[in-house]
Design a protein around this motif. Structure first.
Motif, PDB file in Angstrom:
ATOM      1  N   CYS A  44      42.005  13.737  19.172  1.00 34.87           N
ATOM      2  CA  CYS A  44      42.084  15.085  19.734  1.00 34.87           C
ATOM      3  C   CYS A  44      41.312  16.071  18.859  1.00 34.87           C
ATOM      4  CB  CYS A  44      43.540  15.520  19.873  1.00 34.87           C
ATOM      5  SG  CYS A  44      44.444  14.606  21.139  1.00 34.87           S
ATOM      6  N   ALA A  45      41.446  15.938  17.553  1.00 34.84           N
ATOM      7  CA  ALA A  45      40.738  16.831  16.640  1.00 34.84           C
ATOM      8  C   ALA A  45      39.225  16.688  16.801  1.00 34.84           C
ATOM      9  CB  ALA A  45      41.152  16.555  15.197  1.00 34.84           C
ATOM     10  N   ALA A  46      38.765  15.466  17.012  1.00 38.11           N
ATOM     11  CA  ALA A  46      37.323  15.242  17.211  1.00 38.11           C
ATOM     12  C   ALA A  46      36.845  15.927  18.494  1.00 38.11           C
ATOM     13  CB  ALA A  46      37.027  13.743  17.255  1.00 38.11           C
ATOM     14  N   TYR A  47      37.634  15.853  19.532  1.00 40.74           N
ATOM     15  CA  TYR A  47      37.274  16.510  20.787  1.00 40.74           C
ATOM     16  C   TYR A  47      37.242  18.024  20.602  1.00 40.74           C
ATOM     17  CZ  TYR A  47      37.390  18.154  25.575  1.00 40.74           C
ATOM     18  OH  TYR A  47      37.105  18.817  26.735  1.00 40.74           O
ATOM     19  N   VAL A  48      38.205  18.550  19.889  1.00 36.48           N
ATOM     20  CA  VAL A  48      38.257  19.997  19.639  1.00 36.48           C
ATOM     21  C   VAL A  48      37.010  20.422  18.868  1.00 36.48           C
ATOM     22  CG1 VAL A  48      39.496  21.805  18.395  1.00 36.48           C
ATOM     23  CG2 VAL A  48      40.760  20.158  19.782  1.00 36.48           C
ATOM     24  N   ALA A  49      36.626  19.650  17.859  1.00 33.18           N
ATOM     25  CA  ALA A  49      35.433  19.975  17.082  1.00 33.18           C
ATOM     26  C   ALA A  49      34.182  19.954  17.963  1.00 33.18           C
ATOM     27  CB  ALA A  49      35.293  18.994  15.923  1.00 33.18           C
ATOM     28  N   GLN A  50      34.106  18.968  18.836  1.00 35.44           N
ATOM     29  CA  GLN A  50      32.968  18.879  19.756  1.00 35.44           C
ATOM     30  C   GLN A  50      32.904  20.111  20.656  1.00 35.44           C
ATOM     31  OE1 GLN A  50      30.568  16.344  20.077  1.00 35.44           O
ATOM     32  NE2 GLN A  50      29.579  17.780  21.454  1.00 35.44           N
ATOM     33  N   GLU A  51      34.046  20.505  21.199  1.00 35.13           N
ATOM     34  CA  GLU A  51      34.092  21.687  22.066  1.00 35.13           C
ATOM     35  C   GLU A  51      33.727  22.957  21.298  1.00 35.13           C
ATOM     36  OE1 GLU A  51      34.692  22.198  25.520  1.00 35.13           O
ATOM     37  OE2 GLU A  51      34.064  20.119  25.341  1.00 35.13           O
ATOM     38  N   ALA A  52      34.166  23.051  20.050  1.00 31.10           N
ATOM     39  CA  ALA A  52      33.842  24.222  19.233  1.00 31.10           C
ATOM     40  C   ALA A  52      32.335  24.337  19.046  1.00 31.10           C
ATOM     41  CB  ALA A  52      34.544  24.133  17.883  1.00 31.10           C
ATOM     42  N   GLY A  53      31.672  23.185  18.874  1.00 33.25           N
ATOM     43  CA  GLY A  53      30.218  23.202  18.726  1.00 33.25           C
ATOM     44  C   GLY A  53      29.499  23.480  20.032  1.00 33.25           C
ATOM     45  N   ASP A  54      30.011  22.908  21.116  1.00 39.43           N
ATOM     46  CA  ASP A  54      29.358  23.060  22.419  1.00 39.43           C
ATOM     47  C   ASP A  54      29.598  24.416  23.068  1.00 39.43           C
ATOM     48  OD1 ASP A  54      28.436  20.482  22.145  1.00 39.43           O
ATOM     49  OD2 ASP A  54      29.847  19.605  23.583  1.00 39.43           O
ATOM     50  N   HIS A  55      30.787  24.964  22.853  1.00 39.27           N
ATOM     51  CA  HIS A  55      31.172  26.212  23.523  1.00 39.27           C
ATOM     52  C   HIS A  55      31.856  27.166  22.533  1.00 39.27           C
ATOM     53  CE1 HIS A  55      30.313  24.187  27.281  1.00 39.27           C
ATOM     54  NE2 HIS A  55      31.060  23.182  26.873  1.00 39.27           N
ATOM     55  N   PRO A  56      31.131  27.599  21.511  1.00 40.87           N
ATOM     56  CA  PRO A  56      31.763  28.454  20.488  1.00 40.87           C
ATOM     57  C   PRO A  56      32.315  29.761  21.053  1.00 40.87           C
ATOM     58  CG  PRO A  56      29.384  28.435  20.213  1.00 40.87           C
ATOM     59  CD  PRO A  56      29.721  27.404  21.255  1.00 40.87           C
ATOM     60  N   GLU A  57      31.696  30.244  22.144  1.00 41.08           N
ATOM     61  CA  GLU A  57      32.147  31.512  22.733  1.00 41.08           C
ATOM     62  C   GLU A  57      33.527  31.393  23.374  1.00 41.08           C
ATOM     63  OE1 GLU A  57      30.476  29.101  25.952  1.00 41.08           O
ATOM     64  OE2 GLU A  57      29.790  29.491  23.936  1.00 41.08           O
ATOM     65  N   ALA A  58      33.904  30.200  23.793  1.00 40.37           N
ATOM     66  CA  ALA A  58      35.207  30.000  24.449  1.00 40.37           C
ATOM     67  C   ALA A  58      36.236  29.344  23.530  1.00 40.37           C
ATOM     68  CB  ALA A  58      35.026  29.135  25.698  1.00 40.37           C
ATOM     69  N   PHE A  59      35.773  28.731  22.455  1.00 43.07           N
ATOM     70  CA  PHE A  59      36.663  27.965  21.584  1.00 43.07           C
ATOM     71  C   PHE A  59      37.809  28.795  21.016  1.00 43.07           C
ATOM     72  CE2 PHE A  59      37.770  26.995  17.189  1.00 43.07           C
ATOM     73  CZ  PHE A  59      38.437  25.798  17.378  1.00 43.07           C
ATOM     74  N   ALA A  60      37.491  29.911  20.394  1.00 44.56           N
ATOM     75  CA  ALA A  60      38.520  30.706  19.709  1.00 44.56           C
ATOM     76  C   ALA A  60      39.603  31.180  20.670  1.00 44.56           C
ATOM     77  CB  ALA A  60      37.895  31.891  18.984  1.00 44.56           C
ATOM     78  N   ALA A  61      39.203  31.644  21.832  1.00 45.24           N
ATOM     79  CA  ALA A  61      40.194  32.126  22.801  1.00 45.24           C
ATOM     80  C   ALA A  61      41.105  30.989  23.268  1.00 45.24           C
ATOM     81  CB  ALA A  61      39.501  32.768  24.000  1.00 45.24           C
ATOM     82  N   ARG A  62      40.530  29.818  23.535  1.00 43.09           N
ATOM     83  CA  ARG A  62      41.364  28.695  23.986  1.00 43.09           C
ATOM     84  C   ARG A  62      42.290  28.216  22.875  1.00 43.09           C
ATOM     85  NH1 ARG A  62      42.476  25.499  28.211  1.00 43.09           N
ATOM     86  NH2 ARG A  62      43.004  23.325  27.808  1.00 43.09           N
ATOM     87  N   MET A  63      41.795  28.190  21.638  1.00 44.41           N
ATOM     88  CA  MET A  63      42.652  27.745  20.536  1.00 44.41           C
ATOM     89  C   MET A  63      43.771  28.747  20.293  1.00 44.41           C
ATOM     90  SD  MET A  63      43.584  25.397  18.567  1.00 44.41           S
ATOM     91  CE  MET A  63      42.270  24.208  18.609  1.00 44.41           C
ATOM     92  N   ARG A  64      43.491  30.045  20.359  1.00 42.02           N
ATOM     93  CA  ARG A  64      44.563  31.049  20.222  1.00 42.02           C
ATOM     94  C   ARG A  64      45.605  30.849  21.320  1.00 42.02           C
ATOM     95  NH1 ARG A  64      40.286  34.485  18.796  1.00 42.02           N
ATOM     96  NH2 ARG A  64      40.089  35.195  20.933  1.00 42.02           N
ATOM     97  N   TRP A  65      45.143  30.616  22.542  1.00 47.15           N
ATOM     98  CA  TRP A  65      46.051  30.352  23.655  1.00 47.15           C
ATOM     99  C   TRP A  65      46.895  29.117  23.365  1.00 47.15           C
ATOM    100  CZ3 TRP A  65      45.737  25.901  26.735  1.00 47.15           C
ATOM    101  CH2 TRP A  65      46.638  25.861  27.810  1.00 47.15           C
ATOM    102  N   ALA A  66      46.257  28.032  22.947  1.00 47.32           N
ATOM    103  CA  ALA A  66      46.984  26.785  22.686  1.00 47.32           C
ATOM    104  C   ALA A  66      48.041  26.975  21.599  1.00 47.32           C
ATOM    105  CB  ALA A  66      46.002  25.675  22.296  1.00 47.32           C
ATOM    106  N   ILE A  67      47.706  27.673  20.554  1.00 46.37           N
ATOM    107  CA  ILE A  67      48.672  27.913  19.473  1.00 46.37           C
ATOM    108  C   ILE A  67      49.846  28.737  19.979  1.00 46.37           C
ATOM    109  CG2 ILE A  67      49.016  29.130  17.279  1.00 46.37           C
ATOM    110  CD1 ILE A  67      46.143  28.197  16.534  1.00 46.37           C
ATOM    111  N   SER A  68      49.578  29.773  20.756  1.00 45.84           N
ATOM    112  CA  SER A  68      50.678  30.609  21.254  1.00 45.84           C
ATOM    113  C   SER A  68      51.574  29.835  22.216  1.00 45.84           C
ATOM    114  CB  SER A  68      50.151  31.886  21.905  1.00 45.84           C
ATOM    115  OG  SER A  68      49.479  31.608  23.109  1.00 45.84           O
ATOM    116  N   ILE A  69      50.986  28.987  23.047  1.00 55.54           N
ATOM    117  CA  ILE A  69      51.774  28.190  23.985  1.00 55.54           C
ATOM    118  C   ILE A  69      52.627  27.171  23.240  1.00 55.54           C
ATOM    119  CG2 ILE A  69      51.598  26.459  25.832  1.00 55.54           C
ATOM    120  CD1 ILE A  69      51.138  29.358  26.752  1.00 55.54           C
ATOM    121  N   VAL A  70      52.056  26.528  22.235  1.00 53.00           N
ATOM    122  CA  VAL A  70      52.815  25.561  21.424  1.00 53.00           C
ATOM    123  C   VAL A  70      53.952  26.270  20.701  1.00 53.00           C
ATOM    124  CG1 VAL A  70      52.682  24.102  19.359  1.00 53.00           C
ATOM    125  CG2 VAL A  70      51.004  23.842  21.198  1.00 53.00           C
ATOM    126  N   ASP A  71      53.671  27.433  20.113  1.00 53.79           N
ATOM    127  CA  ASP A  71      54.732  28.201  19.440  1.00 53.79           C
ATOM    128  C   ASP A  71      55.899  28.454  20.387  1.00 53.79           C
ATOM    129  OD1 ASP A  71      53.809  28.474  16.841  1.00 53.79           O
ATOM    130  OD2 ASP A  71      52.792  30.380  17.241  1.00 53.79           O
TER     131      ASP A  71
END
Length: 81
Positions: A44-71
């Motif tokens: 999963c971490a490898a996929y996240v890293a790939q997405e961060a490289g491919d779509h840096p403009e969307a990565f941060a927003a999706r990761m913030r969302w994922a962290i808040s949902i997990v919390d």
């Protein structure tokens, strides 16, 4: 697992911020993804890293969302501990 690890797993799912998500559904989807990856969070971490490289403009927003949902989805587990 840490919140960050769980968020990385959630990040790799097809769930979207526009969906109405219950804690049960989030935990179930995370469990299903972990099973599909053989419990290897590094996949999963490898996929996240790939997405961060491919779509840096969307990565941060999706990761913030994922962290808040997990919390929110695992809050009751932290309170019980």
């Amino acid at each position: 697992m840490t919140t960050t690890e769980l968020a990385q797993v959630l990040f790799t799912t097809s769930l979207q911020p526009s969906e109405i998500l219950t804690s049960d559904r989030v935990r179930r989807v995370i469990d299903d993804r972990l099973c599909a990856c053989g419990g290897d969070t590094a996949l999963c971490a490898a996929y996240v890293a790939q997405e961060a490289g491919d779509h840096p403009e969307a990565f941060a927003a999706r990761m913030r969302w994922a962290i808040s949902i997990v919390d929110a989805a695992y809050a009751d587990y932290r309170l019980a501990a």
